[in-house]
Design a protein around this motif. Structure first.
Motif, PDB file in Angstrom:
ATOM      1  N   GLY A 125      -2.372  -2.461  -4.283  1.00 28.72           N
ATOM      2  CA  GLY A 125      -2.887  -2.721  -5.618  1.00 28.72           C
ATOM      3  C   GLY A 125      -3.596  -1.545  -6.265  1.00 28.72           C
ATOM      4  N   THR A 126      -3.731  -0.438  -5.544  1.00 31.14           N
ATOM      5  CA  THR A 126      -4.385   0.758  -6.082  1.00 31.14           C
ATOM      6  C   THR A 126      -3.340   1.682  -6.716  1.00 31.14           C
ATOM      7  OG1 THR A 126      -6.103   0.631  -4.397  1.00 31.14           O
ATOM      8  CG2 THR A 126      -5.821   2.756  -5.481  1.00 31.14           C
ATOM      9  N   SER A 127      -3.702   2.300  -7.830  1.00 27.30           N
ATOM     10  CA  SER A 127      -2.793   3.220  -8.511  1.00 27.30           C
ATOM     11  C   SER A 127      -3.024   4.651  -8.033  1.00 27.30           C
ATOM     12  CB  SER A 127      -2.997   3.141 -10.027  1.00 27.30           C
ATOM     13  OG  SER A 127      -2.632   1.861 -10.494  1.00 27.30           O
ATOM     14  N   TYR A 128      -1.925   5.382  -7.847  1.00 26.78           N
ATOM     15  CA  TYR A 128      -1.974   6.742  -7.331  1.00 26.78           C
ATOM     16  C   TYR A 128      -1.080   7.665  -8.157  1.00 26.78           C
ATOM     17  CZ  TYR A 128      -3.860   4.621  -3.073  1.00 26.78           C
ATOM     18  OH  TYR A 128      -4.625   3.931  -2.176  1.00 26.78           O
ATOM     19  N   TYR A 129      -1.443   8.938  -8.171  1.00 24.70           N
ATOM     20  CA  TYR A 129      -0.553   9.985  -8.652  1.00 24.70           C
ATOM     21  C   TYR A 129      -0.704  11.166  -7.692  1.00 24.70           C
ATOM     22  CZ  TYR A 129      -4.613  12.364 -10.742  1.00 24.70           C
ATOM     23  OH  TYR A 129      -5.814  12.991 -10.934  1.00 24.70           O
ATOM     24  N   ALA A 130       0.165  12.155  -7.828  1.00 21.95           N
ATOM     25  CA  ALA A 130       0.121  13.288  -6.903  1.00 21.95           C
ATOM     26  C   ALA A 130       0.280  14.601  -7.661  1.00 21.95           C
ATOM     27  CB  ALA A 130       1.220  13.168  -5.857  1.00 21.95           C
ATOM     28  N   ILE A 131      -0.292  15.645  -7.075  1.00 21.09           N
ATOM     29  CA  ILE A 131      -0.068  17.015  -7.543  1.00 21.09           C
ATOM     30  C   ILE A 131       0.640  17.754  -6.411  1.00 21.09           C
ATOM     31  CG2 ILE A 131      -1.121  19.168  -8.300  1.00 21.09           C
ATOM     32  CD1 ILE A 131      -3.376  17.551  -9.523  1.00 21.09           C
ATOM     33  N   LEU A 132       1.820  18.265  -6.705  1.00 21.21           N
ATOM     34  CA  LEU A 132       2.624  18.982  -5.722  1.00 21.21           C
ATOM     35  C   LEU A 132       2.655  20.458  -6.075  1.00 21.21           C
ATOM     36  CD1 LEU A 132       4.145  16.110  -6.484  1.00 21.21           C
ATOM     37  CD2 LEU A 132       5.742  16.919  -4.775  1.00 21.21           C
ATOM     38  N   THR A 133       2.570  21.296  -5.067  1.00 18.95           N
ATOM     39  CA  THR A 133       2.785  22.725  -5.249  1.00 18.95           C
ATOM     40  C   THR A 133       4.170  23.053  -4.708  1.00 18.95           C
ATOM     41  OG1 THR A 133       0.428  23.171  -5.029  1.00 18.95           O
ATOM     42  CG2 THR A 133       1.917  25.042  -4.764  1.00 18.95           C
TER      43      THR A 133
ATOM     44  N   GLY B   4       0.780  -1.234   0.000  1.00 18.42           N
ATOM     45  CA  GLY B   4       0.000   0.000   0.000  1.00 18.42           C
ATOM     46  C   GLY B   4       0.808   1.279   0.000  1.00 18.42           C
ATOM     47  N   ASN B   5       2.134   1.181   0.096  1.00 16.00           N
ATOM     48  CA  ASN B   5       2.985   2.364   0.234  1.00 16.00           C
ATOM     49  C   ASN B   5       3.460   2.900  -1.118  1.00 16.00           C
ATOM     50  OD1 ASN B   5       6.381   2.917   1.001  1.00 16.00           O
ATOM     51  ND2 ASN B   5       4.780   4.320   1.571  1.00 16.00           N
ATOM     52  N   VAL B   6       3.296   4.200  -1.310  1.00 10.58           N
ATOM     53  CA  VAL B   6       3.917   4.897  -2.442  1.00 10.58           C
ATOM     54  C   VAL B   6       4.726   6.062  -1.881  1.00 10.58           C
ATOM     55  CG1 VAL B   6       2.227   4.236  -4.187  1.00 10.58           C
ATOM     56  CG2 VAL B   6       1.832   6.299  -2.853  1.00 10.58           C
ATOM     57  N   ARG B   7       5.783   6.406  -2.572  1.00 12.13           N
ATOM     58  CA  ARG B   7       6.674   7.469  -2.108  1.00 12.13           C
ATOM     59  C   ARG B   7       6.756   8.573  -3.156  1.00 12.13           C
ATOM     60  NH1 ARG B   7      12.526   7.144   0.772  1.00 12.13           N
ATOM     61  NH2 ARG B   7      11.097   6.613   2.450  1.00 12.13           N
ATOM     62  N   VAL B   8       6.559   9.802  -2.700  1.00  7.93           N
ATOM     63  CA  VAL B   8       6.720  10.980  -3.545  1.00  7.93           C
ATOM     64  C   VAL B   8       8.065  11.600  -3.185  1.00  7.93           C
ATOM     65  CG1 VAL B   8       5.776  13.221  -4.189  1.00  7.93           C
ATOM     66  CG2 VAL B   8       4.226  11.361  -3.550  1.00  7.93           C
ATOM     67  N   GLU B   9       8.959  11.678  -4.164  1.00  7.39           N
ATOM     68  CA  GLU B   9      10.260  12.304  -3.951  1.00  7.39           C
ATOM     69  C   GLU B   9      10.299  13.626  -4.710  1.00  7.39           C
ATOM     70  OE1 GLU B   9      13.358   9.543  -4.936  1.00  7.39           O
ATOM     71  OE2 GLU B   9      12.808   8.188  -3.310  1.00  7.39           O
ATOM     72  N   PHE B  10      10.967  14.617  -4.138  1.00  8.62           N
ATOM     73  CA  PHE B  10      10.987  15.934  -4.764  1.00  8.62           C
ATOM     74  C   PHE B  10      12.294  16.652  -4.486  1.00  8.62           C
ATOM     75  CE2 PHE B  10       9.044  16.349  -0.590  1.00  8.62           C
ATOM     76  CZ  PHE B  10       9.758  17.396  -0.025  1.00  8.62           C
ATOM     77  N   THR B  11      12.638  17.547  -5.413  1.00  9.75           N
ATOM     78  CA  THR B  11      13.744  18.478  -5.247  1.00  9.75           C
ATOM     79  C   THR B  11      13.228  19.850  -5.657  1.00  9.75           C
ATOM     80  OG1 THR B  11      15.393  16.795  -5.766  1.00  9.75           O
ATOM     81  CG2 THR B  11      16.081  19.105  -5.950  1.00  9.75           C
TER      82      THR B  11
ATOM     83  N   ILE C  42      -2.766  13.742  -3.085  1.00 11.71           N
ATOM     84  CA  ILE C  42      -2.633  12.404  -3.659  1.00 11.71           C
ATOM     85  C   ILE C  42      -3.999  11.958  -4.171  1.00 11.71           C
ATOM     86  CG2 ILE C  42      -2.052  10.000  -3.185  1.00 11.71           C
ATOM     87  CD1 ILE C  42      -0.027  11.096  -1.129  1.00 11.71           C
ATOM     88  N   TYR C  43      -3.999  11.479  -5.407  1.00  9.04           N
ATOM     89  CA  TYR C  43      -5.229  11.028  -6.063  1.00  9.04           C
ATOM     90  C   TYR C  43      -5.124   9.566  -6.448  1.00  9.04           C
ATOM     91  CZ  TYR C  43      -6.443  15.950  -6.867  1.00  9.04           C
ATOM     92  OH  TYR C  43      -6.750  17.272  -6.710  1.00  9.04           O
ATOM     93  N   LYS C  44      -6.259   8.875  -6.419  1.00  6.22           N
ATOM     94  CA  LYS C  44      -6.326   7.573  -7.060  1.00  6.22           C
ATOM     95  C   LYS C  44      -6.332   7.807  -8.559  1.00  6.22           C
ATOM     96  CE  LYS C  44      -8.919   5.431  -3.317  1.00  6.22           C
ATOM     97  NZ  LYS C  44     -10.163   4.751  -2.925  1.00  6.22           N
ATOM     98  N   SER C  45      -5.975   6.805  -9.338  1.00  3.67           N
ATOM     99  CA  SER C  45      -5.860   6.983 -10.785  1.00  3.67           C
ATOM    100  C   SER C  45      -7.178   7.367 -11.443  1.00  3.67           C
ATOM    101  CB  SER C  45      -5.293   5.730 -11.443  1.00  3.67           C
ATOM    102  OG  SER C  45      -6.130   4.620 -11.184  1.00  3.67           O
ATOM    103  N   ASN C  46      -8.301   7.113 -10.767  1.00  5.69           N
ATOM    104  CA  ASN C  46      -9.612   7.499 -11.322  1.00  5.69           C
ATOM    105  C   ASN C  46      -9.960   8.961 -11.029  1.00  5.69           C
ATOM    106  OD1 ASN C  46     -10.370   7.543  -8.635  1.00  5.69           O
ATOM    107  ND2 ASN C  46     -11.808   5.831  -8.777  1.00  5.69           N
ATOM    108  N   GLY C  47      -9.050   9.695 -10.372  1.00  5.17           N
ATOM    109  CA  GLY C  47      -9.268  11.106 -10.079  1.00  5.17           C
ATOM    110  C   GLY C  47      -9.856  11.399  -8.719  1.00  5.17           C
ATOM    111  N   THR C  48     -10.152  10.374  -7.938  1.00  6.42           N
ATOM    112  CA  THR C  48     -10.673  10.554  -6.586  1.00  6.42           C
ATOM    113  C   THR C  48      -9.548  10.992  -5.653  1.00  6.42           C
ATOM    114  OG1 THR C  48     -12.297   8.814  -6.927  1.00  6.42           O
ATOM    115  CG2 THR C  48     -11.851   9.436  -4.644  1.00  6.42           C
ATOM    116  N   ARG C  49      -9.779  12.050  -4.895  1.00  8.00           N
ATOM    117  CA  ARG C  49      -8.766  12.546  -3.958  1.00  8.00           C
ATOM    118  C   ARG C  49      -8.619  11.559  -2.794  1.00  8.00           C
ATOM    119  NH1 ARG C  49      -7.898  18.660  -1.953  1.00  8.00           N
ATOM    120  NH2 ARG C  49      -8.640  18.960  -4.068  1.00  8.00           N
TER     121      ARG C  49
END
Length: 101
Positions: free
Chosen positions: A70-78, A8-15, A32-39
């Protein structure tokens, strides 16, 4: 964004690199959003949670999110920098990653 080391773990790395030494540099908001666009989560950046760093020009960090295996995620960072009361920000959208099972 990368698969984490546990289920269940995903890591967001940033510089984040400011144009000059600043009061605060880093990520002011991470959504962080699920791949279907749900926050799935919203995290405000602070020095305490490691998303922001004070008195620097560059901040390299990461944030671990524990979601559903097993869930897909993406993120929007400011991305954010603040100096002498002025600030600048830019938005970045990560790749999509499936959390390990």
């Amino acid at each position: 964004m990368y698969k984490g080391s546990t289920a269940g773990n995903v890591r967001v790395e940033f510089t984040v690199l400011a144009t000059e030494h600043s009061d605060y540099v880093g990520v002011s908001e991470l959504i962080i959003y699920k791949s279907n666009g749900t926050r799935a989560a919203t995290v405000r950046g602070t020095v305490g949670n490691g998303l922001l760093c004070d008195d620097t020009q560059v901040h390299i960090g990461h944030y671990d999110y524990y979601g559903v295996p097993g869930t897909s995620y993406y993120a929007i960072l400011t991305m954010y920098a603040e100096r002498d009361g002025g600030s600048d920000s830019k938005t970045y959208i990560t790749n999509t990653v499936t959390a390990p099972s």
